[in-house]
Design an enzyme around this catalytic site. Structure first.
Site, PDB file in Angstrom:
ATOM      1  N   CYS A 150       0.821  -1.212   0.000  1.00 33.23           N
ATOM      2  CA  CYS A 150       0.000   0.000   0.000  1.00 33.23           C
ATOM      3  C   CYS A 150       0.856   1.264   0.000  1.00 33.23           C
ATOM      4  O   CYS A 150       0.460   2.288  -0.551  1.00 33.23           O
ATOM      5  CB  CYS A 150      -0.910   0.027   1.227  1.00 33.23           C
ATOM      6  SG  CYS A 150      -2.169  -1.254   1.250  1.00 33.23           S
ATOM      7  N   ASN A 151       2.013   1.178   0.626  1.00 30.20           N
ATOM      8  CA  ASN A 151       2.813   2.380   0.844  1.00 30.20           C
ATOM      9  C   ASN A 151       4.077   2.479   0.006  1.00 30.20           C
ATOM     10  O   ASN A 151       4.779   3.484   0.079  1.00 30.20           O
ATOM     11  CB  ASN A 151       3.201   2.480   2.328  1.00 30.20           C
ATOM     12  CG  ASN A 151       1.999   2.738   3.200  1.00 30.20           C
ATOM     13  OD1 ASN A 151       1.158   3.561   2.874  1.00 30.20           O
ATOM     14  ND2 ASN A 151       1.899   2.016   4.300  1.00 30.20           N
ATOM     15  N   GLU A 210       6.592  -1.578  12.101  1.00 32.08           N
ATOM     16  CA  GLU A 210       5.494  -2.527  11.865  1.00 32.08           C
ATOM     17  C   GLU A 210       6.052  -3.836  11.297  1.00 32.08           C
ATOM     18  O   GLU A 210       6.950  -3.832  10.458  1.00 32.08           O
ATOM     19  CB  GLU A 210       4.431  -1.913  10.948  1.00 32.08           C
ATOM     20  CG  GLU A 210       4.931  -1.442   9.596  1.00 32.08           C
ATOM     21  CD  GLU A 210       4.655  -2.433   8.489  1.00 32.08           C
ATOM     22  OE1 GLU A 210       4.109  -3.508   8.784  1.00 32.08           O
ATOM     23  OE2 GLU A 210       5.004  -2.129   7.342  1.00 32.08           O
ATOM     24  N   GLU A 244      -4.091  -9.831   5.674  1.00 32.82           N
ATOM     25  CA  GLU A 244      -3.288  -9.544   6.864  1.00 32.82           C
ATOM     26  C   GLU A 244      -3.651  -8.207   7.497  1.00 32.82           C
ATOM     27  O   GLU A 244      -3.809  -8.101   8.714  1.00 32.82           O
ATOM     28  CB  GLU A 244      -1.803  -9.564   6.482  1.00 32.82           C
ATOM     29  CG  GLU A 244      -0.870  -9.471   7.663  1.00 32.82           C
ATOM     30  CD  GLU A 244       0.579  -9.681   7.266  1.00 32.82           C
ATOM     31  OE1 GLU A 244       1.396  -9.931   8.161  1.00 32.82           O
ATOM     32  OE2 GLU A 244       0.897  -9.591   6.061  1.00 32.82           O
ATOM     33  N   MET A 245      -3.801  -7.168   6.676  1.00 29.40           N
ATOM     34  CA  MET A 245      -4.072  -5.842   7.215  1.00 29.40           C
ATOM     35  C   MET A 245      -5.432  -5.783   7.903  1.00 29.40           C
ATOM     36  O   MET A 245      -5.557  -5.306   9.034  1.00 29.40           O
ATOM     37  CB  MET A 245      -4.004  -4.800   6.094  1.00 29.40           C
ATOM     38  CG  MET A 245      -3.981  -3.373   6.593  1.00 29.40           C
ATOM     39  SD  MET A 245      -2.437  -2.947   7.417  1.00 29.40           S
ATOM     40  CE  MET A 245      -1.372  -2.708   5.994  1.00 29.40           C
ATOM     41  N   ASN A 246      -6.471  -6.269   7.240  1.00 29.55           N
ATOM     42  CA  ASN A 246      -7.803  -6.227   7.834  1.00 29.55           C
ATOM     43  C   ASN A 246      -7.951  -7.206   8.995  1.00 29.55           C
ATOM     44  O   ASN A 246      -8.797  -7.008   9.869  1.00 29.55           O
ATOM     45  CB  ASN A 246      -8.874  -6.488   6.772  1.00 29.55           C
ATOM     46  CG  ASN A 246      -9.576  -5.206   6.349  1.00 29.55           C
ATOM     47  OD1 ASN A 246      -9.422  -4.162   6.982  1.00 29.55           O
ATOM     48  ND2 ASN A 246     -10.350  -5.283   5.286  1.00 29.55           N
ATOM     49  N   HIS A 262      19.166   0.285   2.650  1.00 28.81           N
ATOM     50  CA  HIS A 262      17.747   0.593   2.437  1.00 28.81           C
ATOM     51  C   HIS A 262      16.896  -0.667   2.556  1.00 28.81           C
ATOM     52  O   HIS A 262      15.853  -0.652   3.227  1.00 28.81           O
ATOM     53  CB  HIS A 262      17.545   1.235   1.068  1.00 28.81           C
ATOM     54  CG  HIS A 262      16.110   1.538   0.762  1.00 28.81           C
ATOM     55  ND1 HIS A 262      15.410   2.561   1.374  1.00 28.81           N
ATOM     56  CD2 HIS A 262      15.213   0.916  -0.061  1.00 28.81           C
ATOM     57  CE1 HIS A 262      14.163   2.574   0.930  1.00 28.81           C
ATOM     58  NE2 HIS A 262      14.015   1.586   0.059  1.00 28.81           N
TER      59      HIS A 262
END
Length: 349
Positions: A50-51, A110, A188-190, A95
């Site tokens: 998403c990011n 996270e 995973e996120m939800n 990085h």
């Protein structure tokens, strides 16, 4: 041949641009399979969340990565040139370690990103675009991430997108025990969203997912804390009115919640307010929904202010973690030079 990292993230590009260059697993798998036949750039891993969307590769120059990223998404290189960052060798390794450790995430520390990077590597391995050299760099980055999480507090003090959504719900609604929540997609996120809201004491969670198996799994994980109902994905629009809070993160290339769906739901709710959180890139919810009275619409970028309040302790721990990552990156480069002289890479433990 050098190791390069090139991409965009939440700090360098808007959600609109990130949508344009986001990959889902199916499309990326196809593109990688085609790429392995190219001589100039056939040794690469793509991380798309998403990011961020990032390309890691063994290549002659960073320009080949930039061109591939633009061509793969049918956009002009000029649209990306001012938003991409690029790193080479030691900086690229540092990085990657920072990304895998959660030090470069919207939510500092996270843990989900490590799994996402591992999945990206696995997908590239399936497509046969990972050389032993590239694989070694990634495995060592995973080792670094493990060290960071076990030896610093950067992963402590629960902060996640799910936690941010729960905090947001508390701000919008004063009585969580009366709330009905709908999670659209049970990834995973939800899953984190559902678990945090269940712990917060909401009345009910409705799971709307394409796969019944995954919905059942999430239901089992939270059923001891909250009433759970599973609905078919095709029944999303007609059940939208039942939800006070909607969290959507499908990974679809197209919007799954239309303006007309929300407008109809509001009318059926007699215009009681709704909190809608769109965690997907590309976005799941029509942005025009924000104009409807009674709807609070938040996207991934909007959650930064909620998250910031919970990051003070992690920022302090991150200073120590950054030192560790820099040391490990230098160590890897040193061992690679030794390897070239006839020794071998240190094992990732």
């Amino acid at each position: 041949m050098s190791f390069f990292a090139l991409g965009v993230n939440h700090q360098t590009a808007s959600v609109e641009l990130r949508e344009q260059i986001a990959f889902n697993a199916e499309r990326l798998s196809r593109l990688l399979a085609e790429q392995r036949h190219h001589q100039n750039l056939k040794d690469l891993v793509v991380v798309s969340t998403c990011n961020r969307t990032e390309v890691y590769a063994m290549a002659e120059n960073a320009e080949s990565l930039l061109k591939w990223l633009a061509d793969a998404n049918n956009i002009d290189v000029k649209q990306l040139i001012h938003h991409v960052y690029r790193y080479e060798n030691t900086q690229a390794i540092t990085h990657l370690m920072r990304v895998a450790s959660g030090l470069d995430s919207l939510m500092l520390g996270e843990p989900q990103i490590l799994g996402q990077v591992k999945s990206a590597l696995a997908l590239s391995k399936e497509a046969q675009t990972v050389s032993p050299e590239l694989n070694s760099v990634f495995e060592y980055a995973f080792y670094a991430a493990k060290r960071v999480r076990s030896e610093t507090a950067v992963g402590s003090h629960a902060v996640s997108m799910g936690y941010a959504v729960a905090q947001l719900a508390l701000q919008v609604f004063s009585k969580p025990e009366k709330l009905t929540v709908m999670v659209v997609a049970a990834g995973e996120m939800n899953s984190l969203v559902a678990k945090h809201l269940a712990e917060m004491g909401v009345a009910k969670i409705i799971i709307c997912n394409r796969s019944r198996e995954r919905a059942d799994q999430l239901a089992q994980e939270i059923a001891h804390q909250v009433e759970v109902e599973i609905i078919e994905f095709s029944a999303l629009a007609e059940n939208l009115y039942r939800a006070d809070v909607v969290s959507s993160c499908t990974g679809s290339l197209y919007q799954v919640i239309a303006y007309s769906d929300v407008k109809a739901a509001l009318k059926k709710r007699r215009y009681q307010q709704m909190l809608m959180v769109d965690l997907a890139v590309p976005r799941d919810i029509d942005p025009k929904v924000e104009a409807l009275d009674g709807v609070y619409l938040y996207g991934v970028d909007d959650l930064q202010s909620v998250i910031d309040e919970n990051l003070a302790q992690r920022r302090q721990a991150a200073v120590e973690a950054e030192v560790m990552v820099n040391q490990l990156a230098t160590q890897l480069i040193t061992h690679q030079k030794v390897k070239e002289a006839g020794s071998c890479l240190p094992p990732a433990q």
